[in-house]
Motif scaffolding. Structure first.
Motif, PDB file in Angstrom:
ATOM      1  N   GLU A 349      32.847  16.682  49.544  1.00  0.00           N
ATOM      2  CA  GLU A 349      33.994  17.533  49.183  1.00  0.00           C
ATOM      3  C   GLU A 349      34.693  18.117  50.409  1.00  0.00           C
ATOM      4  O   GLU A 349      35.901  18.298  50.403  1.00  0.00           O
ATOM      5  CB  GLU A 349      33.544  18.681  48.258  1.00  0.00           C
ATOM      6  N   GLN A 350      33.899  18.416  51.449  1.00  0.00           N
ATOM      7  CA  GLN A 350      34.508  19.062  52.616  1.00  0.00           C
ATOM      8  C   GLN A 350      34.570  18.125  53.817  1.00  0.00           C
ATOM      9  O   GLN A 350      34.496  18.543  54.968  1.00  0.00           O
ATOM     10  CB  GLN A 350      33.732  20.339  52.975  1.00  0.00           C
ATOM     11  N   VAL A 351      34.695  16.818  53.518  1.00  0.00           N
ATOM     12  CA  VAL A 351      34.779  15.805  54.577  1.00  0.00           C
ATOM     13  C   VAL A 351      36.002  14.945  54.297  1.00  0.00           C
ATOM     14  O   VAL A 351      36.258  14.586  53.139  1.00  0.00           O
ATOM     15  CB  VAL A 351      33.497  14.924  54.585  1.00  0.00           C
ATOM     16  N   SER A 352      36.770  14.612  55.357  1.00  0.00           N
ATOM     17  CA  SER A 352      37.949  13.763  55.153  1.00  0.00           C
ATOM     18  C   SER A 352      37.517  12.334  54.852  1.00  0.00           C
ATOM     19  O   SER A 352      36.748  11.744  55.616  1.00  0.00           O
ATOM     20  CB  SER A 352      38.825  13.784  56.410  1.00  0.00           C
ATOM     21  N   SER A 353      38.031  11.759  53.772  1.00  0.00           N
ATOM     22  CA  SER A 353      37.633  10.390  53.424  1.00  0.00           C
ATOM     23  C   SER A 353      38.297   9.378  54.352  1.00  0.00           C
ATOM     24  O   SER A 353      37.895   8.225  54.410  1.00  0.00           O
ATOM     25  CB  SER A 353      37.999  10.083  51.971  1.00  0.00           C
ATOM     26  N   LYS A 354      39.308   9.807  55.088  1.00  0.00           N
ATOM     27  CA  LYS A 354      39.999   8.877  55.995  1.00  0.00           C
ATOM     28  C   LYS A 354      39.305   8.835  57.353  1.00  0.00           C
ATOM     29  O   LYS A 354      39.125   7.766  57.930  1.00  0.00           O
ATOM     30  CB  LYS A 354      41.455   9.339  56.144  1.00  0.00           C
ATOM     31  N   THR A 355      38.886  10.001  57.854  1.00  0.00           N
ATOM     32  CA  THR A 355      38.355  10.055  59.223  1.00  0.00           C
ATOM     33  C   THR A 355      36.873  10.430  59.287  1.00  0.00           C
ATOM     34  O   THR A 355      36.272  10.344  60.349  1.00  0.00           O
ATOM     35  CB  THR A 355      39.116  11.121  60.030  1.00  0.00           C
ATOM     36  N   MET A 356      36.305  10.884  58.190  1.00  0.00           N
ATOM     37  CA  MET A 356      34.919  11.372  58.137  1.00  0.00           C
ATOM     38  C   MET A 356      34.757  12.693  58.900  1.00  0.00           C
ATOM     39  O   MET A 356      33.651  13.120  59.207  1.00  0.00           O
ATOM     40  CB  MET A 356      33.889  10.351  58.669  1.00  0.00           C
ATOM     41  N   GLN A 357      35.886  13.327  59.250  1.00  0.00           N
ATOM     42  CA  GLN A 357      35.803  14.608  59.967  1.00  0.00           C
ATOM     43  C   GLN A 357      35.548  15.744  58.982  1.00  0.00           C
ATOM     44  O   GLN A 357      36.102  15.757  57.869  1.00  0.00           O
ATOM     45  CB  GLN A 357      37.102  14.878  60.749  1.00  0.00           C
ATOM     46  N   SER A 358      34.721  16.671  59.422  1.00  0.00           N
ATOM     47  CA  SER A 358      34.455  17.856  58.619  1.00  0.00           C
ATOM     48  C   SER A 358      35.739  18.657  58.459  1.00  0.00           C
ATOM     49  O   SER A 358      36.522  18.796  59.407  1.00  0.00           O
ATOM     50  CB  SER A 358      33.404  18.708  59.341  1.00  0.00           C
ATOM     51  N   GLN A 359      35.949  19.182  57.250  1.00  0.00           N
ATOM     52  CA  GLN A 359      37.118  20.040  57.063  1.00  0.00           C
ATOM     53  C   GLN A 359      36.764  21.495  57.359  1.00  0.00           C
ATOM     54  O   GLN A 359      37.610  22.374  57.288  1.00  0.00           O
ATOM     55  CB  GLN A 359      37.647  19.881  55.621  1.00  0.00           C
ATOM     56  N   LEU A 360      35.505  21.730  57.713  1.00  0.00           N
ATOM     57  CA  LEU A 360      35.059  23.096  57.996  1.00  0.00           C
ATOM     58  C   LEU A 360      34.873  23.328  59.481  1.00  0.00           C
ATOM     59  O   LEU A 360      34.877  24.468  59.951  1.00  0.00           O
ATOM     60  CB  LEU A 360      33.722  23.369  57.288  1.00  0.00           C
ATOM     61  N   CYS A 361      34.675  22.254  60.238  1.00  0.00           N
ATOM     62  CA  CYS A 361      34.429  22.405  61.678  1.00  0.00           C
ATOM     63  C   CYS A 361      35.156  21.268  62.394  1.00  0.00           C
ATOM     64  O   CYS A 361      34.805  20.094  62.217  1.00  0.00           O
ATOM     65  CB  CYS A 361      32.920  22.336  61.934  1.00  0.00           C
ATOM     66  N   GLU A 362      36.146  21.625  63.186  1.00  0.00           N
ATOM     67  CA  GLU A 362      36.940  20.602  63.877  1.00  0.00           C
ATOM     68  C   GLU A 362      36.057  19.774  64.810  1.00  0.00           C
ATOM     69  O   GLU A 362      35.168  20.319  65.488  1.00  0.00           O
ATOM     70  CB  GLU A 362      38.041  21.299  64.679  1.00  0.00           C
ATOM     71  N   ASN A 363      36.322  18.493  64.847  1.00  0.00           N
ATOM     72  CA  ASN A 363      35.623  17.537  65.731  1.00  0.00           C
ATOM     73  C   ASN A 363      34.145  17.280  65.385  1.00  0.00           C
ATOM     74  O   ASN A 363      33.414  16.713  66.183  1.00  0.00           O
ATOM     75  CB  ASN A 363      35.742  17.945  67.214  1.00  0.00           C
ATOM     76  N   LEU A 364      33.742  17.729  64.204  1.00  0.00           N
ATOM     77  CA  LEU A 364      32.416  17.358  63.701  1.00  0.00           C
ATOM     78  C   LEU A 364      32.630  16.240  62.668  1.00  0.00           C
ATOM     79  O   LEU A 364      33.490  16.362  61.792  1.00  0.00           O
ATOM     80  CB  LEU A 364      31.740  18.567  63.030  1.00  0.00           C
ATOM     81  N   TYR A 365      31.889  15.154  62.811  1.00  0.00           N
ATOM     82  CA  TYR A 365      32.032  14.001  61.909  1.00  0.00           C
ATOM     83  C   TYR A 365      30.677  13.694  61.269  1.00  0.00           C
ATOM     84  O   TYR A 365      29.636  13.866  61.901  1.00  0.00           O
ATOM     85  CB  TYR A 365      32.502  12.755  62.690  1.00  0.00           C
ATOM     86  N   LEU A 366      30.729  13.209  60.027  1.00  0.00           N
ATOM     87  CA  LEU A 366      29.485  12.828  59.325  1.00  0.00           C
ATOM     88  C   LEU A 366      29.679  11.418  58.767  1.00  0.00           C
ATOM     89  O   LEU A 366      30.693  11.159  58.096  1.00  0.00           O
ATOM     90  CB  LEU A 366      29.200  13.801  58.186  1.00  0.00           C
TER      91      LEU A 366
END
Ligand code: FDA
Length: 396
Positions: A349-366
């Motif tokens: 829910e809090q992750v961009s489906s395009k980039t896998m970047q966290s929407q809560l913490c910039e530059n964190l990817y999962l």
């Protein structure tokens, strides 16, 4: 502060998704470091597909994945598809073949896929550091600072590619979940999946004696999800592709329904046979449709040592319900020890489906299996690792 290692991108986890992300990010000119606490990269790749790595599938759609947000996988799977990965496999001249249901396996060895990744990693210029334990992570002045067993690492972008919890002896850990939570992400309840079932106490003794027998079945859940594949009887319970696939949809405590003879209607077969072969023993008749020991087992279970001609209406009704809708209440599953994946994980829910970047913490990817994305059996989990790793690699 001299011994701070500074990189653009730090990836935790040198498994399928982490290596793939590292390749893509390094190709963009980023200074990339992949760390892993294990002594070897890609251990699960090596043990996958019975040593031949089922690296993708010819038919990949979002319907082959489970997630609380079923649309999450769409973007990454379409931007880096199975055809892209097959192209890479061909470019590296890795010999492969197709098995049932579009599954693609290496002809020779899973090592071919790991060697492909390590060679791409080297060409792209990313660094790999094994035997490195990350002790803590913090974000300070826009940079990630990680305390590791080999000193402090500073990075602009942090990619969590630590996978799930299956096969703890291969380096699996819950570290990815902890980092995600540290930065405010929520977890979808997780458990072992693509996993064999165990017998309940009542079934164990009689059924475990049939260990080694297999039969093509249709297995379904109470909610109607079904798979038509082989099931294997083991000492511990029921395994085989049918059971592993359904484990993704089974809820603990629920029953499963097994149609042991999905391609025939046993009632019709009995009616037809009793005219011409009325003196045939039921057990011998059933042997025409299933292994002898299984046929004997059912007849003993129903206490029906009878000729076909002597079967009553009630007998036929029992046979029909037991063979076409056998109710199996698993004792549980074999758990992370033998599971291929972890179902659930970091909420998408809090992750961009395009980039896998966290929407809560910039530059964190999962990326990869640490997320609440689980594929069916058949190469889908590796395809998710490649696609999500690729997507993050374009941005991180
Ligand atoms: P993956 O598990 O590959 O990598 C995670 C990495 O992170 C590991 O190297 C681990 O050591 C590291 N790590 C974990 N915690 C860490 C920490 N605290 N610090 C540093 N590093 C850490 N799928 C498929 O599509 N086809 C197949 O044939 C198979 N076969 C198969 C067989 C078996 C036996 C298993 C267990 C699994 C499969 N799978 C599979 C599933 C597939 O292996 C899995 O989904 C992917 O490897 C997931 O890729 P990830 O990169 O997310 O995790």
């Amino acid at each position: 502060m001299n011994d701070i290692q500074s990189v653009d991108v730090l990836i935790i986890g040198a498994g399928a998704s982490g290596l793939f992300c590292a390749i893509e990010a390094a190709k963009r000119g980023r200074n990339v470091l992949v760390v892993d606490h294990a002594n070897k990269a890609g251990k699960k790749i090596l043990m996958s597909g019975g040593g031949r790595c089922n690296f993708t599938n010819m038919d990949v759609t979002p319907a082959h994945y489970l997630s609380q947000n079923p649309h999450f996988v769409r973007s990454a799977l379409s931007r880096y598809s199975q055809w892209d990965f097959i192209g890479l496999v061909c470019q590296h001249e890795v010999a492969y073949h197709e098995r049932d249901h579009g599954q693609l396996f290496c002809d020779n060895n899973s090592k071919d896929i790991l060697n492909l990744l390590l060679s791409e990693l080297k060409t792209a210029g990313a660094q790999l550091q094994l035997n490195t334990k990350i002790e803590s992570v913090e974000k300070k002045d826009g940079l990630f600072l990680l305390q590791s067993s080999s000193g402090v690492i500073q990075a602009q972008s942090l990619v969590v590619a630590t996978g799930g919890l299956s096969i703890p002896t291969m380096g699996a850990s819950d570290f990815g979940y902890k980092i995600a939570q540290q930065f405010g992400h929520s977890l979808v309840e997780y458990r072992a999946s693509l996993v064999p079932f165990t017998w309940n106490t009542a079934d164990k003794q009689s059924w475990s004696e049939l260990s080694g027998l297999s039969q093509t079945v249709t297995v379904s859940t109470e909610s109607g999800q079904a798979f038509h594949l082989d099931a294997l009887i083991t000492h511990r319970g029921l395994s085989g592709p049918a059971m592993l696939q359904i484990s993704n949809y089974w809820q603990p405590g629920e029953a499963l329904f097994i149609d042991w003879l999905p391609s025939i209607e046993i009632e019709v077969e009995i009616q037809q046979a009793r005219h011409q072969q009325g003196k045939k023993q039921l057990k011998n008749f059933l042997t025409g449709f299933m292994p002898t020991r299984l046929a004997e087992h059912f007849c003993a279970l129903w206490q029906l040592e009878k000729l076909l001609a002597d079967l009553t209406k009630d007998d036929v009704a029992t046979i029909k319900s037991q063979l076409h809708q056998w109710c199996f209440k698993p004792g549980g599953t074999e758990g992370y020890r033998t599971a291929e994946v972890t179902l659930g994980g970091v909420s998408t829910e809090q992750v961009s489906s395009k980039t896998m970047q966290s929407q809560l913490c910039e530059n964190l990817y999962l990326i990869g299996e640490v997320l609440d994305v689980t594929g069916h059996l058949g190469g889908y989990n590796f395809q998710w690792a490649w696609s999500s790793g690729w997507a993050a690699g374009q941005e991180c």
